[in-house]
Motif scaffolding. Structure first.
Motif: not given
Length: 151
Positions: A6, A15, A132
């Protein structure tokens, strides 16, 4: 070699940003051992070394369940849960078992399943990606990730 998961971060949410042999990265912070986290709140390091160390009591503690008082007649009602869900309990618990998918024994999963908490066991890489996605959908997800062994 780390795998970037990410690039964009929402600083308010945990995250998974990368993973690699023997480590995980949450919000660009590296963790070398087993960790547990939800979209909000702290990332907790765990003294967990192996999937075989996970038992029902460990999972119940992880999601914040307090054991209910033992009812001597509970055997008469198979549907009665052993505990009540705390506020903010996860809808789903993702368990990343390292580089190989290892299934947990049914008796380990049964107490959480009886309370309506879904449990998915998969490789840590798959669990990181799935976390995620669920987190971005604003689902109440809890991740327990064991890193893969460094090569």
């Amino acid at each position: 070699m780390p795998v970037l998961l990410q690039k964009d971060l929402n600083p308010a949410l945990n995250t998974v940003t990368a993973y690699g042999d023997g480590f995980l990265e949450i919000n660009r912070v590296r963790y070398d051992g087993a960790i547990c986290f939800a979209p909000e709140g702290p990332v907790r390091g765990l003294a967990l070394r192996d999937v075989a160390d996970i038992d029902a009591a460990f999972l119940q503690d992880l999601v914040g369940l307090k054991p209910a008082a033992r009812d001597p007649l509970a055997f008469l009602d198979d549907a009665a849960p052993a505990a009540e869900l705390p506020a903010g309990a996860p809808e789903v618990l993702l368990i990343g078992t390292g580089p190989r998918q290892i299934f947990l024994r049914p008796e380990v999963l049964r107490p959480l399943l009886a309370l309506g908490i879904g449990i998915e066991t998969m490789t840590t890489q798959a669990a990181a990606r799935t976390y995620n996605i669920l987190m971005s959908e604003e689902r109440r997800v809890l991740a327990l990730l064991l890193p893969g062994d460094p090569s």
